[in-house]
Motif scaffolding. Structure first.
Motif, short mmCIF file in Angstrom:
data_model
loop_
_atom_site.label_atom_id
_atom_site.label_comp_id
_atom_site.label_asym_id
_atom_site.label_seq_id
_atom_site.Cartn_x
_atom_site.Cartn_y
_atom_site.Cartn_z
N GLN A 43 0.83 -1.20 0.00
CA GLN A 43 0.00 0.00 0.00
C GLN A 43 0.87 1.26 0.00
OE1 GLN A 43 -2.34 -0.02 3.60
NE2 GLN A 43 -0.57 0.11 4.96
N ASP A 44 0.23 2.38 -0.37
CA ASP A 44 0.87 3.70 -0.34
C ASP A 44 2.15 3.75 -1.18
OD1 ASP A 44 -1.14 4.56 1.38
OD2 ASP A 44 0.00 3.99 3.17
N LEU A 45 2.09 3.12 -2.34
CA LEU A 45 3.22 3.16 -3.27
C LEU A 45 2.77 3.81 -4.58
CD1 LEU A 45 4.72 -0.41 -2.76
CD2 LEU A 45 5.67 1.74 -1.92
N ASP A 46 3.63 4.63 -5.14
CA ASP A 46 3.37 5.25 -6.44
C ASP A 46 4.37 4.66 -7.42
OD1 ASP A 46 2.95 6.78 -8.64
OD2 ASP A 46 3.34 8.72 -7.69
N HIS A 52 9.84 3.63 -5.74
CA HIS A 52 8.75 2.85 -5.16
C HIS A 52 8.60 1.49 -5.82
CE1 HIS A 52 6.29 6.23 -3.00
NE2 HIS A 52 7.60 6.34 -2.80
N PRO A 173 0.58 -3.54 -6.70
CA PRO A 173 1.04 -3.62 -5.30
C PRO A 173 0.90 -5.02 -4.72
CG PRO A 173 -1.15 -2.69 -5.37
CD PRO A 173 -0.75 -2.89 -6.81
N LYS A 206 8.65 3.12 3.09
CA LYS A 206 8.14 3.32 4.45
C LYS A 206 8.21 2.03 5.27
CE LYS A 206 4.93 7.02 3.13
NZ LYS A 206 3.49 7.43 3.12
N ASN A 209 5.21 0.09 7.08
CA ASN A 209 3.98 0.84 6.81
C ASN A 209 3.50 0.70 5.37
OD1 ASN A 209 3.76 1.86 9.44
ND2 ASN A 209 5.21 3.50 8.99
N ASN A 210 4.33 0.15 4.50
CA ASN A 210 3.89 -0.12 3.13
C ASN A 210 3.27 -1.51 2.98
OD1 ASN A 210 6.67 1.76 2.10
ND2 ASN A 210 4.58 2.30 1.53
N LYS A 212 0.24 -3.85 3.47
CA LYS A 212 -1.20 -3.82 3.71
C LYS A 212 -1.66 -5.11 4.37
CE LYS A 212 -5.62 -3.09 1.34
NZ LYS A 212 -6.26 -2.83 0.03
#
Length: 228
Positions: A43-46, A52, A173, A206, A209-210, A212
């Motif tokens: 998660q939270d990856l571009d 990333h 992801p 992160k 935190n990346n 999920k």
């Protein structure tokens, strides 16, 4: 789905061993030896940002139980060395024949897991095989140590690649890979699980935190969700 929560902020080896024990409970025996797969949702990856994207290799402590087929592209001076170590050898002298037969190259890509390349002929390998091996992520990769100098002893690299896996997430992801088989002892599976987890979080911007969600499952068994 069986849910198992790790107690610590990050998984450690004891947590990994506990997960494997829970996996055994959730996985009835079958008439064949099942693979043990790890599925990681990110998660939270571009992925438009190169930093990333994930593309790295991990050398596991233990073989996954499935033999990897390894081919070698070599010049005449390394043919005998390659034949003694690898499953398939493609000498430079045969490149022209392959260039005329794309189906043969596709078959080569399908049948082999890794390709080793003699560095002095790398440009010719790219010209002949790159259009097919490249999109399949099968080109000899320096990150895995697969581009070698002349007179290199290939056997240690062959043995290392038997325990090497590639972690790749550049568009979606999701990371899904095999970490072993159910006939391995718990400690071996736990070692492989922890090694992948540890390397993965250190390659994420992160870190934890990346992540999920993480699941581990056998081929036909229930998924065990690991909260980390």
């Amino acid at each position: 789905m069986f849910n198992y929560a790790c107690r610590r902020a990050k998984m450690d080896k004891k947590d990994a061993l506990d997960v494997i024990k829970k996996l055994r409970e959730a996985s009835p025996k079958r008439k064949f030896v099942q693979a043990v797969d790890l599925i990681v949702n990110l998660q939270d990856l571009d992925f438009k940002k190169p930093e990333h994207q994930l593309d790295f290799y991990v050398v596991l402590p233990h073989n996954t139980g499935k033999k990897k087929k390894i081919a070698a592209f070599v010049d005449v001076d390394m043919i005998e060395e390659a034949k003694a170590a690898c499953d398939v050898v493609i000498p430079l002298l045969q490149f022209e024949d392959y260039a005329k037969d794309k189906k043969r190259i596709k078959k080569l890509a399908k049948q082999n897991d890794y390709f080793i390349a003699q560095s002095t002929i790398m440009s010719k390998i790219a010209a002949t095989f790159g259009r097919i091996l490249g999109p399949k992520n099968k080109m000899p990769n320096p990150k895995a140590g697969c581009v070698i100098a002349p007179k290199t002893n290939i056997k240690p690299l062959y043995d290392k690649l038997q325990k090497t896996i590639r972690i790749l997430a550049r568009n979606k992801p999701l990371v899904q890979l095999c970490i072993g088989r159910e006939d391995m002892v718990d400690e071996q599976l736990a070692d492989n699980l922890f090694t992948v987890y540890d390397q993965l979080i250190h390659h994420l911007p992160k870190e934890k935190n990346n992540l999920k969600s993480i699941f581990i499952k056998t081929t036909m068994g229930k998924a065990v969700k690991v909260e980390v």
